[in-house]
Design a protein around this motif. Structure first.
Motif, PDB file in Angstrom:
ATOM      1  N   ALA A 108       0.844  -1.205   0.000  1.00 15.25           N
ATOM      2  CA  ALA A 108       0.000   0.000   0.000  1.00 15.25           C
ATOM      3  C   ALA A 108       0.872   1.246   0.000  1.00 15.25           C
ATOM      4  CB  ALA A 108      -0.923  -0.005   1.211  1.00 15.25           C
ATOM      5  N   GLU A 109       0.516   2.228  -0.819  1.00 11.74           N
ATOM      6  CA  GLU A 109       1.272   3.477  -0.925  1.00 11.74           C
ATOM      7  C   GLU A 109       0.649   4.618  -0.149  1.00 11.74           C
ATOM      8  OE1 GLU A 109       4.211   3.791  -2.223  1.00 11.74           O
ATOM      9  OE2 GLU A 109       4.255   1.686  -2.800  1.00 11.74           O
ATOM     10  N   SER A 110      -0.648   4.509   0.196  1.00 13.85           N
ATOM     11  CA  SER A 110      -1.315   5.550   0.967  1.00 13.85           C
ATOM     12  C   SER A 110      -2.486   4.934   1.717  1.00 13.85           C
ATOM     13  CB  SER A 110      -1.810   6.690   0.067  1.00 13.85           C
ATOM     14  OG  SER A 110      -2.800   6.217  -0.834  1.00 13.85           O
ATOM     15  N   ALA A 111      -2.991   5.678   2.696  1.00 18.78           N
ATOM     16  CA  ALA A 111      -4.085   5.179   3.536  1.00 18.78           C
ATOM     17  C   ALA A 111      -5.082   6.284   3.794  1.00 18.78           C
ATOM     18  CB  ALA A 111      -3.539   4.645   4.856  1.00 18.78           C
ATOM     19  N   SER A 112      -6.348   5.907   3.906  1.00 23.87           N
ATOM     20  CA  SER A 112      -7.394   6.852   4.288  1.00 23.87           C
ATOM     21  C   SER A 112      -8.587   6.070   4.825  1.00 23.87           C
ATOM     22  CB  SER A 112      -7.831   7.732   3.107  1.00 23.87           C
ATOM     23  OG  SER A 112      -8.457   6.941   2.116  1.00 23.87           O
ATOM     24  N   ILE A 113      -9.435   6.753   5.581  1.00 27.80           N
ATOM     25  CA  ILE A 113     -10.667   6.150   6.075  1.00 27.80           C
ATOM     26  C   ILE A 113     -11.810   7.142   5.885  1.00 27.80           C
ATOM     27  CG2 ILE A 113      -9.453   4.736   7.767  1.00 27.80           C
ATOM     28  CD1 ILE A 113     -10.498   6.614   9.952  1.00 27.80           C
ATOM     29  N   THR A 114     -13.008   6.619   5.738  1.00 33.56           N
ATOM     30  CA  THR A 114     -14.221   7.423   5.645  1.00 33.56           C
ATOM     31  C   THR A 114     -15.183   6.932   6.720  1.00 33.56           C
ATOM     32  OG1 THR A 114     -13.927   7.725   3.269  1.00 33.56           O
ATOM     33  CG2 THR A 114     -16.115   8.160   4.169  1.00 33.56           C
ATOM     34  N   VAL A 115     -15.692   7.867   7.526  1.00 28.19           N
ATOM     35  CA  VAL A 115     -16.529   7.510   8.682  1.00 28.19           C
ATOM     36  C   VAL A 115     -17.927   8.095   8.501  1.00 28.19           C
ATOM     37  CG1 VAL A 115     -16.803   7.697  11.178  1.00 28.19           C
ATOM     38  CG2 VAL A 115     -14.518   7.434  10.195  1.00 28.19           C
ATOM     39  N   THR A 116     -18.932   7.267   8.726  1.00 25.21           N
ATOM     40  CA  THR A 116     -20.324   7.714   8.747  1.00 25.21           C
ATOM     41  C   THR A 116     -20.821   7.665  10.193  1.00 25.21           C
ATOM     42  OG1 THR A 116     -20.716   6.859   6.516  1.00 25.21           O
ATOM     43  CG2 THR A 116     -22.651   7.307   7.882  1.00 25.21           C
ATOM     44  N   ALA A 117     -21.449   8.745  10.636  1.00 22.78           N
ATOM     45  CA  ALA A 117     -21.943   8.820  12.014  1.00 22.78           C
ATOM     46  C   ALA A 117     -23.354   9.401  12.013  1.00 22.78           C
ATOM     47  CB  ALA A 117     -21.016   9.672  12.881  1.00 22.78           C
ATOM     48  N   GLU A 118     -24.046   9.217  13.140  1.00 26.63           N
ATOM     49  CA  GLU A 118     -25.409   9.744  13.256  1.00 26.63           C
ATOM     50  C   GLU A 118     -25.620  10.383  14.617  1.00 26.63           C
ATOM     51  OE1 GLU A 118     -27.836   5.774  14.771  1.00 26.63           O
ATOM     52  OE2 GLU A 118     -27.874   6.285  12.634  1.00 26.63           O
ATOM     53  N   TRP A 119     -26.568  11.336  14.660  1.00 24.03           N
ATOM     54  CA  TRP A 119     -26.957  12.039  15.881  1.00 24.03           C
ATOM     55  C   TRP A 119     -28.482  12.053  15.946  1.00 24.03           C
ATOM     56  CZ3 TRP A 119     -23.085  13.112  12.647  1.00 24.03           C
ATOM     57  CH2 TRP A 119     -21.800  13.339  13.174  1.00 24.03           C
ATOM     58  N   GLN A 120     -29.038  11.878  17.135  1.00 23.07           N
ATOM     59  CA  GLN A 120     -30.492  11.886  17.293  1.00 23.07           C
ATOM     60  C   GLN A 120     -30.916  13.165  17.991  1.00 23.07           C
ATOM     61  OE1 GLN A 120     -32.831   9.404  16.201  1.00 23.07           O
ATOM     62  NE2 GLN A 120     -34.095  11.199  16.589  1.00 23.07           N
ATOM     63  N   ARG A 121     -31.433  14.119  17.242  1.00 20.70           N
ATOM     64  CA  ARG A 121     -32.039  15.310  17.822  1.00 20.70           C
ATOM     65  C   ARG A 121     -33.552  15.185  17.655  1.00 20.70           C
ATOM     66  NH1 ARG A 121     -28.591  19.108  19.678  1.00 20.70           N
ATOM     67  NH2 ARG A 121     -26.461  19.166  18.841  1.00 20.70           N
ATOM     68  N   GLU A 122     -34.221  16.245  17.134  1.00 18.79           N
ATOM     69  CA  GLU A 122     -35.647  16.107  16.836  1.00 18.79           C
ATOM     70  C   GLU A 122     -35.854  15.044  15.760  1.00 18.79           C
ATOM     71  OE1 GLU A 122     -33.991  18.877  16.869  1.00 18.79           O
ATOM     72  OE2 GLU A 122     -34.817  20.014  18.563  1.00 18.79           O
ATOM     73  N   GLN A 123     -34.840  14.906  14.881  1.00 11.04           N
ATOM     74  CA  GLN A 123     -34.862  13.869  13.861  1.00 11.04           C
ATOM     75  C   GLN A 123     -33.465  13.255  13.772  1.00 11.04           C
ATOM     76  OE1 GLN A 123     -35.772  15.751  10.162  1.00 11.04           O
ATOM     77  NE2 GLN A 123     -34.053  17.145  10.221  1.00 11.04           N
ATOM     78  N   LEU A 124     -33.352  12.121  13.097  1.00  8.89           N
ATOM     79  CA  LEU A 124     -32.065  11.437  12.954  1.00  8.89           C
ATOM     80  C   LEU A 124     -31.225  12.157  11.903  1.00  8.89           C
ATOM     81  CD1 LEU A 124     -30.419   8.979  13.879  1.00  8.89           C
ATOM     82  CD2 LEU A 124     -31.342   7.741  11.912  1.00  8.89           C
ATOM     83  N   ILE A 125     -29.991  12.536  12.285  1.00 12.74           N
ATOM     84  CA  ILE A 125     -29.076  13.244  11.394  1.00 12.74           C
ATOM     85  C   ILE A 125     -27.893  12.337  11.102  1.00 12.74           C
ATOM     86  CG2 ILE A 125     -27.608  15.277  11.099  1.00 12.74           C
ATOM     87  CD1 ILE A 125     -29.426  16.662  13.202  1.00 12.74           C
TER      88      ILE A 125
END
Length: 328
Positions: A108-125
């Motif tokens: 491998a010559e490079s590395a990266s990550i992508t993260v998905t997250a959620e927050w619960q307020r009046e609606q799910l974000i």
């Protein structure tokens, strides 16, 4: 009856027009929320077998709400990661980060990550963010963690007895296995320390604070020299059972190398990363910063809100031409 119905009908038209316009602004502005994970690669090194690793940190953009990781995508796909996984919690901003180590093959010559997250307020974000830049394969070697059990305590002289020993009439019989008393005269070994010394750091909009925590049961105090990439080095004596730290003025690209005396192979480098709540001049932006929404999404929001506002204005003027009056 007709005089009463007509004014009410016109009044309803005015109210409906204004309500549609305001509702459009509220509905389309809602996605401009700043909720998102903040992904940062803080260090990397190469193992002896050619594989390499990257230490990642994921922070929370929100100061009043814990987030939850729902998905993590790795690049390259044949790499692995610990710590940053689905269902892991994102502490509120300013109260820690989620940390993990990505291990990559030698090819491998490079590395990266992508993260998905959620927050619960009046609606799910839900929000997905990746690293700002991929991390290239480093040249710096990874160093093993020092093993405190390898350190040998200084010999302790035995205490002579006040009474002379009395020789026995019978010769003593040697045991099959010779005993190996410790330097203190006891056959038991001293307990190993429960923890190891570790570097600590903290950062805000103005300063980068670095230091060392030495366990109370460590064999001795540790002298550490902190050398910044800009400015003069500072040396501290880390006391056993305490955390000793120093501060450096924050600046873009600032790196501080921590070198413990007697453990030079365990030197570490801390890189300053300006927190998300700082303005362009480096100062804090308040307790509840907001991030502007830009790009194609912002254009769509503005267009949609504009159409609904225009509809509301049109209804307002149509009703106004009728010269609305209230009749008693």
């Amino acid at each position: 009856m007709n005089l009463l119905k007509s004014p009410l009908r016109r009044t309803s038209a005015i109210a409906a027009g204004a309500l549609i316009g305001l509702a459009g602004v509220a509905a389309f502005a809602a996605p401009a929320s700043a909720h998102h994970p903040v992904v940062d690669g803080v260090s990397s090194c190469v193992n002896d077998d050619g594989t390499w690793q990257v230490t990642w940190e994921v922070a929370n953009s929100e100061y009043d709400l814990i987030g939850k990781v729902t998905d993590v995508v790795l690049t390259p796909t044949d790499s692995t990661i610990t710590g940053i996984v689905a269902e892991a919690s994102l502490p509120v901003a300013g109260h820690g980060t989620l940390e993990g180590v990505q291990t990559l093959p030698a090819s491998a010559e490079s590395a990266s990550i992508t993260v998905t997250a959620e927050w619960q307020r009046e609606q799910l974000i839900t929000s997905t963010r990746g690293a700002e830049h991929p991390v290239p394969k480093p040249t710096e070697k990874c160093h093993p963690t020092p093993n405190p059990s390898n350190s040998k305590p200084a010999p302790q002289p035995s205490t002579p007895s006040d009474e002379p020993s009395t020789p026995s009439d019978e010769p003593s019989t040697p045991s099959e296995e010779p005993s190996h008393p410790s330097p203190s005269g006891s056959a038991s070994k001293p307990p190993a320390p429960t923890k190891e010394p570790e570097f600590v750091y903290d950062q805000d909009c103005d300063t980068l604070t670095v230091g060392i925590t030495v366990p109370a049961d460590w064999s001795k105090d540790i002298e550490v020299t902190f050398t910044p990439s800009t400015g003069e080095a500072k040396t501290v004596l880390g006391k056993r059972g305490e955390t000793t730290s120093v501060e450096f003025p924050a600046s873009k690209g600032l790196k501080v190398k921590a070198t413990p005396k007697g453990y030079e192979d365990e030197a570490a480098t801390v890189t300053y990363k300006q927190p998300a709540n700082c303005d362009s001049s480096g100062g804090g932006a308040g307790d509840e910063p907001s991030l502007p929404l830009t790009g194609a999404a912002a254009g769509s929001i503005a267009a949609g809100a504009g159409v609904l506002l225009a509809a509301g204005v049109a209804l307002f003027y149509v009703a106004r031409r009728r010269k609305v009056k209230f009749t008693a």
